[in-house]
Design an enzyme around this catalytic site. Structure first.
Site, PDB file in Angstrom:
ATOM      1  N   ASP A 143      18.783   7.513  -0.731  1.00  0.00           N
ATOM      2  CA  ASP A 143      17.978   8.438  -1.543  1.00  0.00           C
ATOM      3  C   ASP A 143      16.529   8.486  -1.054  1.00  0.00           C
ATOM      4  OD1 ASP A 143      20.021   8.872  -3.608  1.00  0.00           O
ATOM      5  OD2 ASP A 143      19.590   6.845  -4.307  1.00  0.00           O
ATOM      6  N   ILE A 170      24.044  15.197  -0.034  1.00  0.00           N
ATOM      7  CA  ILE A 170      23.469  16.029  -1.109  1.00  0.00           C
ATOM      8  C   ILE A 170      22.732  15.091  -2.047  1.00  0.00           C
ATOM      9  CG2 ILE A 170      23.874  17.557  -3.075  1.00  0.00           C
ATOM     10  CD1 ILE A 170      26.313  18.664  -1.791  1.00  0.00           C
ATOM     11  N   ASP A 171      21.414  15.180  -2.057  1.00  0.00           N
ATOM     12  CA  ASP A 171      20.657  14.438  -3.049  1.00  0.00           C
ATOM     13  C   ASP A 171      20.318  15.434  -4.158  1.00  0.00           C
ATOM     14  OD1 ASP A 171      19.403  12.028  -3.998  1.00  0.00           O
ATOM     15  OD2 ASP A 171      17.515  13.095  -3.722  1.00  0.00           O
ATOM     16  N   ASP A 223      21.827  10.893   2.919  1.00  0.00           N
ATOM     17  CA  ASP A 223      22.411  11.378   1.663  1.00  0.00           C
ATOM     18  C   ASP A 223      22.754  12.855   1.904  1.00  0.00           C
ATOM     19  OD1 ASP A 223      23.177  12.074  -0.863  1.00  0.00           O
ATOM     20  OD2 ASP A 223      21.524  11.039  -1.872  1.00  0.00           O
ATOM     21  N   THR A 253      23.175  15.959  -6.700  1.00  0.00           N
ATOM     22  CA  THR A 253      24.543  16.480  -6.883  1.00  0.00           C
ATOM     23  C   THR A 253      24.719  17.171  -8.238  1.00  0.00           C
ATOM     24  OG1 THR A 253      25.483  14.875  -5.386  1.00  0.00           O
ATOM     25  CG2 THR A 253      26.987  15.787  -7.008  1.00  0.00           C
ATOM     26  N   GLU A 305      25.849   7.956   1.982  1.00  0.00           N
ATOM     27  CA  GLU A 305      26.317   7.729   0.604  1.00  0.00           C
ATOM     28  C   GLU A 305      27.827   7.860   0.480  1.00  0.00           C
ATOM     29  OE1 GLU A 305      24.617   9.945  -2.703  1.00  0.00           O
ATOM     30  OE2 GLU A 305      25.663   8.593  -4.075  1.00  0.00           O
TER      31      GLU A 305
HETATM   32  C1  IPD Z   1      20.527  10.880  -7.418  1.00  0.00           C
HETATM   33  C2  IPD Z   1      19.216  11.607  -7.430  1.00  0.00           C
HETATM   34  C3  IPD Z   1      18.494  11.346  -8.727  1.00  0.00           C
HETATM   35  C4  IPD Z   1      18.294   9.874  -8.969  1.00  0.00           C
HETATM   36  C5  IPD Z   1      19.610   9.134  -8.883  1.00  0.00           C
HETATM   37  C6  IPD Z   1      20.306   9.410  -7.550  1.00  0.00           C
HETATM   38  P1  IPD Z   1      22.609  11.955  -6.087  1.00  0.00           P
HETATM   39  O1  IPD Z   1      21.218  11.099  -6.201  1.00  0.00           O
HETATM   40  O2  IPD Z   1      18.390  11.224  -6.363  1.00  0.00           O
HETATM   41  O3  IPD Z   1      17.218  11.953  -8.763  1.00  0.00           O
HETATM   42  O4  IPD Z   1      17.722   9.707 -10.233  1.00  0.00           O
HETATM   43  O5  IPD Z   1      19.343   7.750  -8.995  1.00  0.00           O
HETATM   44  O6  IPD Z   1      21.534   8.732  -7.521  1.00  0.00           O
HETATM   45  O7  IPD Z   1      23.636  11.230  -6.884  1.00  0.00           O
HETATM   46  O8  IPD Z   1      22.330  13.293  -6.600  1.00  0.00           O
HETATM   47  O9  IPD Z   1      22.848  11.871  -4.627  1.00  0.00           O
HETATM   48 CA    CA Z   2      21.085  10.581  -3.884  1.00  0.00          CA
HETATM   49 CA    CA Z   3      24.193  12.112  -2.925  1.00  0.00          CA
END
Ligand code: IPD
Ligand code: CA
Ligand code: CA
Length: 270
Positions: A218, A94-95, A92, A97, A72
């Site tokens: 993701d 940090i999923d 990813d 964030t 990402e």
């Molecule tokens: C997000 C998370 C979130 C989802 C968003 C993603 P991030 O990733 O997975 O649950 O609804 O579409 O972008 O930005 O925290 O890496």
């Molecule tokens: Ca993510």
């Molecule tokens: Ca992320």
């Protein structure tokens, strides 16, 4: 090095790096030592996202110099044409964030390894929850080394369904009919803030379904974990996908659920 051996070395290294990445994430939050900014005007990103992304790429590259990376925080739009027959990491760092920045526990490091046009293994490590999910293609799914399976669910009215909403508010109105449909037909709805965790929670029976449009990083690891735990993995709606992607990375209108309720959900979601 033969194919199986190389991949088991990749898996062991990635599993260990996911734990170390988790320690960086915990330390970053403990010291409150991170900076926050926005990309694409509305997507929160912290200095820890970048730090973990850099860390994972440099460690993996130092062992497997030829491997490709779709992550990402290193992703440059337009530069995502990979030969997925060759070793490729989809990460990813940090999923979740927003959860990370605000002190919520649903935060994950998501690492998938692709070769031969398929995700070969996936690891989702949740440092604040002390949980590591993983799956190796055709070898089942595990949580903290214990095998996991999706739950039984005969009726959508008993299903707890997760989803997410985009940071870009301009498309939200179009998604509300789906939310309305789900709260009308299912037990309830959850928005955890981490797609990787949603997928793993379907895999271990904490949720019965998950639907959302996300990005490959993701969902690459979590989708394999859900599939190996017995979930049906597919899509809903008109399924317009990025033609450069292999099926395992098609992340638009994703629908992952317990098999019994998948056809009904596909029917209901637009
Ligand atoms: C997000 C998370 C979130 C989802 C968003 C993603 P991030 O990733 O997975 O649950 O609804 O579409 O972008 O930005 O925290 O890496
Ligand atoms: Ca993510
Ligand atoms: Ca992320």
């Amino acid at each position: 090095m033969n194919y199986q051996k190389a991949n088991s070395e990749r898996f062991k290294l990635a599993y260990k790096l996911a734990q170390t990445a988790g320690e960086l994430i915990i330390a970053g939050r403990k010291n409150n030592s991170f900076e926050q900014s926005y990309k694409n005007h509305n997507e929160l990103v912290t200095s820890i996202d970048q730090q973990v992304d850099d860390f994972l790429i440099s460690e993996l590259k130092s062992h497997f110099t030829e491997d490709q990376f779709l992550t990402e925080e290193s992703y440059i739009p337009g530069q995502d044409e990979f030969d997925y027959t060759s070793p490729t990491w989809v990460i990813d760092p940090i999923d979740g964030t927003v959860n990370f920045a605000l002190g919520h526990p649903q935060v994950a490091v998501s690492i998938a390894y692709v070769e031969k046009n398929e995700v070969q293994f996936g690891i989702v490590h949740c440092p604040f929850l002390n949980e590591t999910f993983y799956a190796i293609k055709d070898e089942g799914a595990f949580l903290n080394q214990v095998p996991i399976k999706v739950s039984e669910c005969d009726d959508l009215s008993n299903a707890l369904v997760a989803t997410g909403l985009p940071y870009d508010k301009s498309t939200i109105q179009n998604l509300l009919p789906n939310i309305n449909t789900i709260i009308t037909h299912a037990r309830d709805i959850r928005r955890n803030g981490s797609a990787a965790i949603d997928l793993c929670w379907v895999a271990c029976g904490r949720l019965q379904a998950y639907f959302e449009t996300v990005q490959p990083w993701d969902m690459a690891a979590g989708t394999l974990i859900a599939k190996e735990a017995g979930a049906y993995t597919g899509h809903y709606g008109d399924q317009i996908q990025d033609s450069d992607l292999i099926p395992d990375l098609m992340s638009k209108q994703l629908l992952i659920s317990v098999p019994t309720i998948h056809p009904q959900l596909q029917e209901l979601l637009k």
